[in-house]
Design a protein around this motif. Structure first.
Motif, PDB file in Angstrom:
ATOM      1  N   LEU A 111       0.658  -1.071   0.019  1.00 31.24           N
ATOM      2  CA  LEU A 111       0.028  -0.184   0.162  1.00 31.24           C
ATOM      3  C   LEU A 111       0.823   1.037   0.035  1.00 31.24           C
ATOM      4  O   LEU A 111       0.422   2.266  -0.518  1.00 31.24           O
ATOM      5  CB  LEU A 111      -0.908  -0.025   1.285  1.00 31.24           C
ATOM      6  N   ASP A 112       2.116   1.056   0.757  1.00 37.04           N
ATOM      7  CA  ASP A 112       3.006   2.434   0.681  1.00 37.04           C
ATOM      8  C   ASP A 112       3.330   2.607  -0.721  1.00 37.04           C
ATOM      9  O   ASP A 112       3.340   3.615  -1.340  1.00 37.04           O
ATOM     10  CB  ASP A 112       3.965   2.165   1.733  1.00 37.04           C
ATOM     11  N   PHE A 113       3.698   1.554  -1.424  1.00 39.13           N
ATOM     12  CA  PHE A 113       4.142   1.279  -2.685  1.00 39.13           C
ATOM     13  C   PHE A 113       3.205   2.079  -3.873  1.00 39.13           C
ATOM     14  O   PHE A 113       3.426   2.854  -4.611  1.00 39.13           O
ATOM     15  CB  PHE A 113       4.972   0.276  -3.346  1.00 39.13           C
ATOM     16  N   ALA A 114       2.071   1.449  -3.745  1.00 36.05           N
ATOM     17  CA  ALA A 114       0.926   1.955  -4.606  1.00 36.05           C
ATOM     18  C   ALA A 114       0.849   3.601  -4.063  1.00 36.05           C
ATOM     19  O   ALA A 114       0.365   4.012  -5.319  1.00 36.05           O
ATOM     20  CB  ALA A 114      -0.459   1.281  -4.024  1.00 36.05           C
ATOM     21  N   GLU A 115       0.943   4.046  -3.030  1.00 36.94           N
ATOM     22  CA  GLU A 115       0.404   5.272  -2.794  1.00 36.94           C
ATOM     23  C   GLU A 115       1.617   6.176  -3.454  1.00 36.94           C
ATOM     24  O   GLU A 115       1.218   7.254  -4.014  1.00 36.94           O
ATOM     25  CB  GLU A 115       0.602   5.512  -1.226  1.00 36.94           C
ATOM     26  N   LEU A 116       2.797   5.809  -3.435  1.00 36.16           N
ATOM     27  CA  LEU A 116       3.884   6.391  -4.186  1.00 36.16           C
ATOM     28  C   LEU A 116       3.732   6.333  -5.685  1.00 36.16           C
ATOM     29  O   LEU A 116       4.110   7.315  -6.233  1.00 36.16           O
ATOM     30  CB  LEU A 116       5.158   5.646  -3.930  1.00 36.16           C
ATOM     31  N   LEU A 117       3.328   5.297  -6.468  1.00 32.03           N
ATOM     32  CA  LEU A 117       3.040   5.217  -7.762  1.00 32.03           C
ATOM     33  C   LEU A 117       1.791   6.296  -7.909  1.00 32.03           C
ATOM     34  O   LEU A 117       1.769   7.153  -8.833  1.00 32.03           O
ATOM     35  CB  LEU A 117       2.722   3.787  -8.075  1.00 32.03           C
TER      36      LEU A 117
END
Length: 151
Positions: A105-111
């Motif tokens: 979810l952190d990675f998705a937020e960055l994307l």
């Protein structure tokens, strides 16, 4: 006191993580109870503040356990946890691969943030290159980008 190969690998990796990610290194490689993990961002200065624990090896694999991840989550202390994984090819510290593991979810937020920036950048560039009378058009386009973010 001579440094061991493992200390050298760890120090080299931790320095690289902090420098590459724009973090400050923690004292004693995170062995202080008030300042754990190897390097951190400051969560008061960015929405995307991570705390990283580096793991490096000359071996063919690095294991990540549930306990290791739980410890990273606990020790991140409010920043987003991340594990830095480095494979060395040789004892001369030739790097084979640098990887990171973080929460999906952190990675998705960055994307999502990167995607919004890609949309906003041409708008900002046109504002810089434009005359003042086109500001309402640019504001309208910016509003559209922001509304898409909320959807």
């Amino acid at each position: 006191m001579s440094r061991t190969l493992n200390q050298g690998m760890g120090d080299h990796h931790e320095n690289h993580l902090a420098e590459t990610l724009g973090m400050r290194q923690t004292r004693g490689s995170g062995n202080q109870w008030r300042d754990q993990m190897d390097a951190k961002h400051d969560r008061t200065s960015t929405q995307y503040a991570f705390a990283v624990d580096g793991k490096s090896t000359l071996a063919k694999s690095i294991s990540i356990s549930r306990d290791m991840w739980a410890k990273a989550v606990e020790q991140a202390g409010g920043e987003r946890p991340m594990l830095g994984l480095r494979f060395y090819d040789t004892a001369a510290l030739k790097v084979h691969a640098d990887l990171v593991a973080c929460d999906l979810l952190d990675f998705a937020e960055l994307l999502q943030a990167a995607s919004l920036w890609e949309q906003a950048k041409p708008i900002l560039e046109s504002l810089v290159d434009s005359k003042a009378r086109c500001v309402p058009v640019i504001v309208d386009r910016a509003r559209h980008v922001l509304e898409a973010e909320d959807a």
